[in-house]
Design a protein around this motif. Sequence first.
Motif, PDB file in Angstrom:
ATOM      1  N   GLN A   1       0.813  -1.211   0.000  1.00 53.67           N
ATOM      2  CA  GLN A   1       0.000   0.000   0.000  1.00 53.67           C
ATOM      3  C   GLN A   1       0.851   1.269   0.000  1.00 53.67           C
ATOM      4  O   GLN A   1       0.315   2.374  -0.030  1.00 53.67           O
ATOM      5  N   VAL A   2       2.160   1.097   0.062  1.00 57.26           N
ATOM      6  CA  VAL A   2       3.080   2.232   0.107  1.00 57.26           C
ATOM      7  C   VAL A   2       3.636   2.500  -1.285  1.00 57.26           C
ATOM      8  O   VAL A   2       3.999   1.581  -2.010  1.00 57.26           O
ATOM      9  N   LYS A   3       3.693   3.767  -1.646  1.00 53.04           N
ATOM     10  CA  LYS A   3       4.268   4.175  -2.931  1.00 53.04           C
ATOM     11  C   LYS A   3       5.656   4.769  -2.691  1.00 53.04           C
ATOM     12  O   LYS A   3       5.871   5.490  -1.712  1.00 53.04           O
ATOM     13  N   PHE A   4       6.588   4.471  -3.577  1.00 54.41           N
ATOM     14  CA  PHE A   4       7.947   4.991  -3.479  1.00 54.41           C
ATOM     15  C   PHE A   4       8.258   5.869  -4.691  1.00 54.41           C
ATOM     16  O   PHE A   4       7.826   5.579  -5.808  1.00 54.41           O
ATOM     17  N   GLU A   5       9.024   6.917  -4.465  1.00 59.74           N
ATOM     18  CA  GLU A   5       9.516   7.780  -5.535  1.00 59.74           C
ATOM     19  C   GLU A   5      11.022   7.942  -5.363  1.00 59.74           C
ATOM     20  O   GLU A   5      11.506   8.202  -4.263  1.00 59.74           O
ATOM     21  N   TRP A   6      11.769   7.760  -6.440  1.00 62.03           N
ATOM     22  CA  TRP A   6      13.213   7.957  -6.396  1.00 62.03           C
ATOM     23  C   TRP A   6      13.616   9.074  -7.363  1.00 62.03           C
ATOM     24  O   TRP A   6      12.957   9.315  -8.374  1.00 62.03           O
ATOM     25  N   LYS A   7      14.687   9.769  -7.013  1.00 63.18           N
ATOM     26  CA  LYS A   7      15.209  10.850  -7.849  1.00 63.18           C
ATOM     27  C   LYS A   7      16.725  10.815  -7.830  1.00 63.18           C
ATOM     28  O   LYS A   7      17.342  10.638  -6.769  1.00 63.18           O
ATOM     29  N   LEU A   8      17.317  10.981  -8.991  1.00 61.37           N
ATOM     30  CA  LEU A   8      18.746  11.251  -9.109  1.00 61.37           C
ATOM     31  C   LEU A   8      18.913  12.724  -9.429  1.00 61.37           C
ATOM     32  O   LEU A   8      18.291  13.233 -10.367  1.00 61.37           O
ATOM     33  N   VAL A   9      19.724  13.429  -8.626  1.00 57.02           N
ATOM     34  CA  VAL A   9      19.804  14.878  -8.772  1.00 57.02           C
ATOM     35  C   VAL A   9      21.253  15.338  -8.821  1.00 57.02           C
ATOM     36  O   VAL A   9      22.158  14.674  -8.314  1.00 57.02           O
ATOM     37  N   ASP A  10      21.432  16.493  -9.467  1.00 54.72           N
ATOM     38  CA  ASP A  10      22.697  17.221  -9.429  1.00 54.72           C
ATOM     39  C   ASP A  10      22.458  18.534  -8.691  1.00 54.72           C
ATOM     40  O   ASP A  10      21.390  19.151  -8.819  1.00 54.72           O
ATOM     41  N   PHE A  11      23.484  18.976  -7.982  1.00 56.97           N
ATOM     42  CA  PHE A  11      23.387  20.222  -7.224  1.00 56.97           C
ATOM     43  C   PHE A  11      24.282  21.290  -7.839  1.00 56.97           C
ATOM     44  O   PHE A  11      25.331  20.991  -8.421  1.00 56.97           O
ATOM     45  N   GLN A  12      23.874  22.500  -7.651  1.00 57.31           N
ATOM     46  CA  GLN A  12      24.698  23.637  -8.056  1.00 57.31           C
ATOM     47  C   GLN A  12      25.980  23.659  -7.237  1.00 57.31           C
ATOM     48  O   GLN A  12      25.967  23.453  -6.028  1.00 57.31           O
ATOM     49  N   LYS A  13      27.100  23.895  -7.910  1.00 63.13           N
ATOM     50  CA  LYS A  13      28.391  24.026  -7.235  1.00 63.13           C
ATOM     51  C   LYS A  13      28.674  25.514  -6.995  1.00 63.13           C
ATOM     52  O   LYS A  13      28.083  26.386  -7.648  1.00 63.13           O
ATOM     53  N   PRO A  14      29.599  25.830  -6.103  1.00 61.51           N
ATOM     54  CA  PRO A  14      29.843  27.244  -5.785  1.00 61.51           C
ATOM     55  C   PRO A  14      30.259  28.084  -6.988  1.00 61.51           C
ATOM     56  O   PRO A  14      30.023  29.284  -7.027  1.00 61.51           O
ATOM     57  N   TRP A  15      30.884  27.458  -7.965  1.00 63.42           N
ATOM     58  CA  TRP A  15      31.358  28.220  -9.131  1.00 63.42           C
ATOM     59  C   TRP A  15      30.326  28.294 -10.250  1.00 63.42           C
ATOM     60  O   TRP A  15      30.581  28.865 -11.299  1.00 63.42           O
TER      61      TRP A  15
ATOM     62  N   PRO B   1      14.403   0.760 -10.119  1.00 60.55           N
ATOM     63  CA  PRO B   1      14.833   0.659 -11.533  1.00 60.55           C
ATOM     64  C   PRO B   1      15.806   1.778 -11.899  1.00 60.55           C
ATOM     65  O   PRO B   1      15.561   2.575 -12.811  1.00 60.55           O
ATOM     66  N   LEU B   2      16.925   1.840 -11.171  1.00 63.43           N
ATOM     67  CA  LEU B   2      17.911   2.884 -11.451  1.00 63.43           C
ATOM     68  C   LEU B   2      18.643   2.581 -12.753  1.00 63.43           C
ATOM     69  O   LEU B   2      18.886   1.411 -13.078  1.00 63.43           O
ATOM     70  N   PRO B   3      19.012   3.609 -13.503  1.00 61.82           N
ATOM     71  CA  PRO B   3      19.796   3.381 -14.721  1.00 61.82           C
ATOM     72  C   PRO B   3      21.180   2.838 -14.384  1.00 61.82           C
ATOM     73  O   PRO B   3      21.719   3.114 -13.307  1.00 61.82           O
ATOM     74  N   GLY B   4      21.746   2.056 -15.268  1.00 63.72           N
ATOM     75  CA  GLY B   4      23.072   1.512 -15.040  1.00 63.72           C
ATOM     76  C   GLY B   4      24.118   2.613 -14.982  1.00 63.72           C
ATOM     77  O   GLY B   4      24.034   3.612 -15.683  1.00 63.72           O
ATOM     78  N   ASN B   5      25.105   2.445 -14.091  1.00 64.06           N
ATOM     79  CA  ASN B   5      26.196   3.410 -13.943  1.00 64.06           C
ATOM     80  C   ASN B   5      25.664   4.827 -13.722  1.00 64.06           C
ATOM     81  O   ASN B   5      26.106   5.788 -14.340  1.00 64.06           O
ATOM     82  N   ALA B   6      24.659   4.932 -12.840  1.00 66.89           N
ATOM     83  CA  ALA B   6      24.059   6.237 -12.563  1.00 66.89           C
ATOM     84  C   ALA B   6      25.101   7.191 -11.985  1.00 66.89           C
ATOM     85  O   ALA B   6      25.855   6.837 -11.086  1.00 66.89           O
ATOM     86  N   LYS B   7      25.143   8.389 -12.538  1.00 65.40           N
ATOM     87  CA  LYS B   7      26.049   9.432 -12.066  1.00 65.40           C
ATOM     88  C   LYS B   7      25.206  10.611 -11.605  1.00 65.40           C
ATOM     89  O   LYS B   7      24.453  11.186 -12.395  1.00 65.40           O
ATOM     90  N   ALA B   8      25.325  10.957 -10.345  1.00 62.19           N
ATOM     91  CA  ALA B   8      24.551  12.070  -9.804  1.00 62.19           C
ATOM     92  C   ALA B   8      25.187  12.500  -8.497  1.00 62.19           C
ATOM     93  O   ALA B   8      25.998  11.769  -7.901  1.00 62.19           O
ATOM     94  N   ASP B   9      24.816  13.703  -8.055  1.00 60.96           N
ATOM     95  CA  ASP B   9      25.311  14.179  -6.765  1.00 60.96           C
ATOM     96  C   ASP B   9      24.600  13.509  -5.609  1.00 60.96           C
ATOM     97  O   ASP B   9      25.139  13.410  -4.507  1.00 60.96           O
ATOM     98  N   ALA B  10      23.347  13.083  -5.837  1.00 59.66           N
ATOM     99  CA  ALA B  10      22.601  12.485  -4.742  1.00 59.66           C
ATOM    100  C   ALA B  10      21.464  11.628  -5.275  1.00 59.66           C
ATOM    101  O   ALA B  10      20.963  11.841  -6.387  1.00 59.66           O
ATOM    102  N   LEU B  11      21.073  10.675  -4.454  1.00 63.18           N
ATOM    103  CA  LEU B  11      19.877   9.866  -4.682  1.00 63.18           C
ATOM    104  C   LEU B  11      18.900  10.144  -3.558  1.00 63.18           C
ATOM    105  O   LEU B  11      19.276  10.091  -2.380  1.00 63.18           O
ATOM    106  N   TYR B  12      17.653  10.456  -3.931  1.00 65.47           N
ATOM    107  CA  TYR B  12      16.578  10.619  -2.952  1.00 65.47           C
ATOM    108  C   TYR B  12      15.577   9.478  -3.131  1.00 65.47           C
ATOM    109  O   TYR B  12      15.196   9.138  -4.253  1.00 65.47           O
ATOM    110  N   LEU B  13      15.132   8.937  -2.017  1.00 66.85           N
ATOM    111  CA  LEU B  13      14.093   7.911  -2.024  1.00 66.85           C
ATOM    112  C   LEU B  13      13.044   8.307  -0.986  1.00 66.85           C
ATOM    113  O   LEU B  13      13.376   8.504   0.190  1.00 66.85           O
TER     114      LEU B  13
END
Length: 921
Positions: free
Chosen positions: A574-588, A618-630
């Motif tokens: 009965q629980v739904k899950f959402e995942w996100k791969l994200v990139d963050f702004q760097k100081p420069w 169902p993450l993509p193979g060789n995922a590249k990101a600053d963070a994973l949220y679940l």
Amino acid sequence: MAKITLKSSPMKTIALFLVASVFCKLVFAQQTVIQYLSGTDKDHTVKWDFMCTKGRNSGKWSTIPVPSCWETQGFGSYNYSQDTQNPDEQGLYKYNFKVAPQHKGKKIVIVFDASMTDTEVKINGRSAGPIHQGAFYQFKYDITSLVQFEKFNLLEVTVSKKSTNASINRAERKSDFWLFGGIFRPVYLEILPATAIERVAIDAKASGDFNMQVFTNATTKQTVQAQVYDLKGKAVDKPFQLLVGDTMLRHHFTNIQLWNPEQPILYNVVVSIKDGDKTIHTIKQRFGFRTAELREQDGFYVNGQKVIFKGVCRHSEWPETGRTLSRSVHLMDIAAMKDMNMNAVRMSHYPPDKEFLDLCDSVGLFVLDELTGWQAAYDTTIARKLVKELVIRDVNHPSVVIWDNGNEGGWNRAVDGDYAWYDPQKRHVIHPWERFNGTNTKHYPDFKYIQNEVANAKEVFFPTEFMHGLFDGGHGAALEDFWSEMTKHPHFAGGFLWALHDEGLVRADWHDSIDVAGNRGPDGIVGPHREKEGSYYTIKELWSPVYIDSKSATQNFKSSFEIENRYFYTDLKQVKFEWKLVDFQKPWQTGTSVKVLQKGTLQGPSLAPGQKGMLDLPLPGNAKADALYLTAFTAKGDTICTWSWAGSSPKTIANAIPTVFLKTDVSAKEDAQALALTFDGLTYYFDKTTGYLQKVNNGQKEISLSGGPALAGSSQKLSQFKSFKQGDEYVVKPTYSGDSLQVTWTFRKGRLPRLEYSYLTKDTADYMGITFNYPEEKIKGMKWMGRGPYHVWKNRLKGPQFGVWEKAYNNTITGENWKYPEFKGWHSEMNWVKLQNEESDFTIYTDQQNIYFQMLQPEKAKASGNNNTNPAFPGNTIGFMHAISAIGTKFQKAEVMGPQSQKNGRQGSVPLTGALYFDFR
């Protein structure tokens, strides 16, 4: 009733009026009419004439909103815990009201939902009945013989703060909460037929057996009939009636749905007195089918399922209105509890507004309902009367699963059995804080007590107060250790944190500032206006019914996670899950701070309560990101919990810093006292007597970063200061005698300065790392990549999310002011931080994982009384730490709160190392 405006001919109007009159008579004949004399809550009041006898604005007649506490309306005297100021204060009330002539022949009852403390009521100059004593209980008078129907009736009420009963003053007026005076809950008339149902008491069991006591003055020629409906109005089974000679209406239902906090299914029962085909009186009562029971040397069970209370203690209080609340406040508090993944609430230390219990029924919370008695008990005569008033008002709430007979010594043992007289469910009775009736509800145990209780388990164990939340201590701090150990108890039934909110009061005599009574009121997870502290999110994660080990993901982002169902009634499908791969702004960089690279949703695996399994993303193979949220969501879409993991290592980010394009060689100027290195338009000044960086000049502004790197908590004596050119680099290397700190600065054209450091520790320490000085008065804010936005403690790391955060400077002292999140303190998993200041913003990077960033030092709460909630810091500095300090509670030092709360251990022969990069461009 709704106001209806009719537009038609006079004859049609008369005809409609006659029809409406007949209809109204039929309705009034059948149902109880409620006529409010006051308003209904803090936001809907009615003005009554009023005079206070002492204190502010006393001795003169004016008006006051009812319901209210008169102190919050500018009258009388403020008191917390003790009636030290004007204890014999009285409030005199007058109000004129009419009763419609059509109610002649009916029974007229005046109801006070609560009034503090002794309350004398007169109608038209005549007494309505004995003075009511006890501040938190509903009471009624039959005023049928006193009411006039042709003219206004004068209601006169005298409310005395101080009771003439000494035990009431001990139990209520010397208690650990704000003491108010006044009619603080609504006043209304109940208008009933002469033959009427007074009340019902329901026992609707999980088995489907339905038993209901009906209290009525119906004759033997009349029948009492009942029909159960679901909340959509659909009849459930057939009507049933009271059998001759029986004292209960009885019926057995099949295919009913049970009430529990995860699926709070409710029903209505309509009860009627009938004389043949004629209905004399009808009432409707909401209820739920459920069975609550304590099984000795086992646990607490609801509907046959062993449950764990994940609860909090709640006072009924709002800063501007005291004990007078509203539906919106109740919903706000219940929503906060549910959002923190709580399933229970303890009413401390008095019964709440009945609307609060209605909402606990419908939203879903277990409730411990409590008779007042804070460390002192009512005498038996008073206790017996007030137990009855408590139980008959609250008996039909399925949310109420336990009765608390007083608190912390405020138990009158003579009335323990009285609850069952009025409660056909025979709910369990406890004495909070005591080993009693098969339970151990010990308050504020330390960690060793928990360990001993686990090893020598006897009673069902659930502390009704623990993890005292004074200032920033308690609550989330050490909760992980406590909860992990407590759940080992074979008869564990949960616990209740102290307390939900800071009990702060807006005081007109303090220029409308908030008074939390020193260290007696600021002990909430949220502030007076429900501002969220950091522990809010720690609790939310630790008590999540969907459990995922936060260590079960790495920077390679595993796609399979170990998952556990910690619900009691809900399957994880009965629980739904959402995942996100994200990139963050760097100081420069410029642009948005968060970019979602990919995301997806999925339903949870079919896992019954208590089961463990795997969640496959169902993450993509060789995922590249600053963070994973679940994130996990309930079937209704409410957030259960969010987990986050860093994807890019600090070293990866540091290696990606853009090259400085100026190509000036490093030039050095020095004398006996100082060294100045200039390159790429910046000049770095070092103090040769300490080895510390002294300041930086970026060609436009001087930047006051100084005093480091210093080994936190250690005095250093410079033995040698070397600076030299090495190839295309310039190296600065101070050496310290009698100290393990090793420091190397490397300056290279086109690159940011790099600071490498290492150190050994010889003893246990509150914190380990290096520090610099920067003037607090010049700091405007900070932006950083790491976990946030709240600061952390060694024993409170759960809750903050990994991301890029920004907050402006504040000097918040948790619980004494409420601008959250606090600016000062430890911040975890720092990758980089930009210090925003009045001189010139600069950024510092690390290439090490799990570095804590120190932003100054939180100030000690003025009313703390001890240092338990004032952990050690290396001064008012900025620092980069491998280890940080833990925090204690009001009653306990950190070191007695479990493994995570201990000082940091010595390292042995392997040094701790780190590297920082400084960008002053």
